[in-house]
Design an enzyme around this catalytic site. Structure first.
Site, PDB file in Angstrom:
ATOM      1  CG  HIS A 146      -0.342  -0.011   2.535  1.00 34.59           C
ATOM      2  ND1 HIS A 146       0.083   1.147   3.157  1.00 34.59           N
ATOM      3  CD2 HIS A 146      -0.055  -1.023   3.392  1.00 34.59           C
ATOM      4  CE1 HIS A 146       0.594   0.833   4.344  1.00 34.59           C
ATOM      5  NE2 HIS A 146       0.527  -0.482   4.504  1.00 34.59           N
ATOM      6  CG  ASP A 190      -2.821   4.068   2.548  1.00 34.06           C
ATOM      7  OD1 ASP A 190      -2.363   3.008   2.078  1.00 34.06           O
ATOM      8  OD2 ASP A 190      -3.730   4.086   3.403  1.00 34.06           O
ATOM      9  CG  ASP A 216       2.862   0.178   7.622  1.00 29.88           C
ATOM     10  OD1 ASP A 216       2.592  -0.492   6.619  1.00 29.88           O
ATOM     11  OD2 ASP A 216       2.016   0.466   8.482  1.00 29.88           O
ATOM     12  CD  GLU A 271      -3.108  -1.616   4.983  1.00 33.11           C
ATOM     13  OE1 GLU A 271      -3.154  -2.682   5.597  1.00 33.11           O
ATOM     14  OE2 GLU A 271      -2.671  -0.570   5.523  1.00 33.11           O
ATOM     15  CD  GLU A 272      -1.558   1.959   7.407  1.00 32.87           C
ATOM     16  OE1 GLU A 272      -2.280   1.430   8.270  1.00 32.87           O
ATOM     17  OE2 GLU A 272      -0.349   1.713   7.296  1.00 32.87           O
ATOM     18  CD  GLU A 330       1.184  -4.031   5.525  1.00 29.66           C
ATOM     19  OE1 GLU A 330       1.869  -3.410   6.358  1.00 29.66           O
ATOM     20  OE2 GLU A 330       0.176  -3.550   4.971  1.00 29.66           O
ATOM     21  CG  HIS A 390       0.495   2.455  12.292  1.00 26.16           C
ATOM     22  ND1 HIS A 390      -0.801   2.035  12.374  1.00 26.16           N
ATOM     23  CD2 HIS A 390       0.916   2.057  11.068  1.00 26.16           C
ATOM     24  CE1 HIS A 390      -1.138   1.393  11.266  1.00 26.16           C
ATOM     25  NE2 HIS A 390      -0.097   1.401  10.460  1.00 26.16           N
TER      26      HIS A 390
END
Ligand SMILES: [Zn+2]
Length: 389
Positions: A74, A76, A106, A138-139, A166, A361
């Site tokens: 992903h 984003d 990530d 995705e997030e 990931e 994150h």
């Protein structure tokens, strides 16, 4: 630094510099990747969002007449709002053997490694095609990839398997849990709290349902089903947000809360949801409606994605173990797009990528140079497998 590492680092700098926080557009990044690929003679398909300036990108390297291996990630990233960063999150900063920046682990590091290997794949000639699949949103619940899956499902030849990059510290992940988010609006009936029995207390009815959900969570923890390969070996239910009432001397008319179910891939969450709905309808609402007919519960489903469940002896798992130099595999609690690829496109998926979910994150997210090197070694072994020379 090898030329390949230099290219990977340069690509990482470029990818991280695009602020692709999920609420914003990822289109500049996607256009950059499209142009980069077209510079190598590779045509991309952009699958655009209907409402927002966002897109997925899908491209195939090598022969078009047979199914290949999809490298999926992903584009984003999660917001940096309110996080205490010690460097500019949208500039890769190297310090003490780590590359700091939002998305480094990530998962723009993996995308950079994959893109840096495009010329390698092409120069060595591919026997087995490589598909690149880069998604958006995705997030915020694996939303963008669903459009990508529609397009993949319409292709004459679809990927044979997918590697989802990931951050797993290059561990081979064969399963993850599914998730269902539910927003609940409890409608009560307002009155002076001195006359409480004339009202319907939305906060208290919310509390009754939340207690019931907590009881179910305890039951599931005791009765299972269980899969000991997960950190938490059973499905979980949890209420995470609540808001209601206006003042202590008013019987509250509204209460909203959100709960989630994180299910083992082999456990269908629907019976659990039905049990919650039934309790609200049969146990709580009759009492509420006896006081006021408009009182009751509204349930609204938010994000839902399925778990991933691969057989450890699947050829995709065997291949990824060989590429990662690992004999064992693991199962993780966090969700990915893999479950959707498996359920909705019947593509076997294995999750394996550089960096640790522990750094994702967070402020000062980083990818260590060791993990970057491990990711490159993985990709080099993939090239050995799929290339003619
Ligand atoms: Zn991710």
């Amino acid at each position: 630094m090898s030329a390949l590492t230099a290219t990977t680092r340069e690509l990482m700098d470029t990818l991280v510099a695009f602020d692709t926080t999920s609420r914003d557009s990822n289109i500049d990044l996607i256009h950059f990747v499209r142009d980069y690929l077209s510079g190598h003679g590779i045509e991309s398909t952009l699958i655009r969002d209907r409402d927002e300036p966002k897109a997925n990108l899908y491209a195939t390297l090598g022969p078009k007449d047979r199914p290949g291996i999809m490298l999926s990630g992903h584009t984003d990233v999660v917001p940096v709002d309110g996080q205490d960063w010690h460097s500019d999150p949208f500039r890769v900063t190297e310090k003490d053997g780590r590359l700091y920046g939002r998305g480094t682990c990530d998962m723009k590091g993996f995308i950079a490694i994959a893109l840096a290997h495009v010329p390698v794949f092409l120069e060595r000639g591919l026997d087995t095609p490589i598909h690149l699949a880069f998604s958006y949103d995705e997030e915020v619940g694996c939303l963008g990839v669903r459009h990508l899956i529609d397009v993949i499902n319409a292709l004459p030849i679809r990927p044979r398997m997918a590697i989802i990059g990931e951050p797993t510290e290059m561990q081979v992940i064969v399963a993850h849990k599914g998730k269902t988010d539910i927003n609940v609006h409890v409608h009560g009936f307002e009155c002076h709290s001195a006359l409480a029995p004339d009202g319907v207390n939305a906060v208290q009815y919310a509390a009754e349902l939340i207690s019931h959900i907590a009881e179910m969570a305890r039951r599931v923890a005791v009765d299972g089903p269980f899969d000991d390969e997960f950190d938490v070996a059973h499905s979980t239910l949890h209420t995470g947000l609540i808001r209601g009432g206006t003042a202590l001397n008013i019987v509250p008319k509204d209460c909203r809360f959100e709960f989630e179910i994180r299910n083992l891939p082999q456990q269908d969450p629907q019976p659990l949801l039905d049990e919650i709905y039934r309790f609200a309808r049969d146990e709580l609402e009759p009492r509420m409606k006896a006081v006021h007919p408009d009182a009751g519960f509204d349930f609204d489903q938010g994000v839902q994605y399925p778990g991933l469940d691969m057989r450890p002896d699947d050829e995709a798992v065997t291949l990824v173990k060989a590429l990662a130099g690992q004999n064992d595999h693991a199962k993780v609690a966090f969700g990915t797009e893999a479950g959707l690829f498996q359920r909705d496109a019947q593509i076997p998926c294995v999750i394996c990528g550089p960096g640790s979910i522990a750094q994702a994150h967070k402020p000062d997210e980083y990818l260590s140079l060791d993990q970057l090197a491990a990711g490159q070694a993985f990709m080099a072994r993939l090239a050995d497998r799929v290339c003619a020379r």
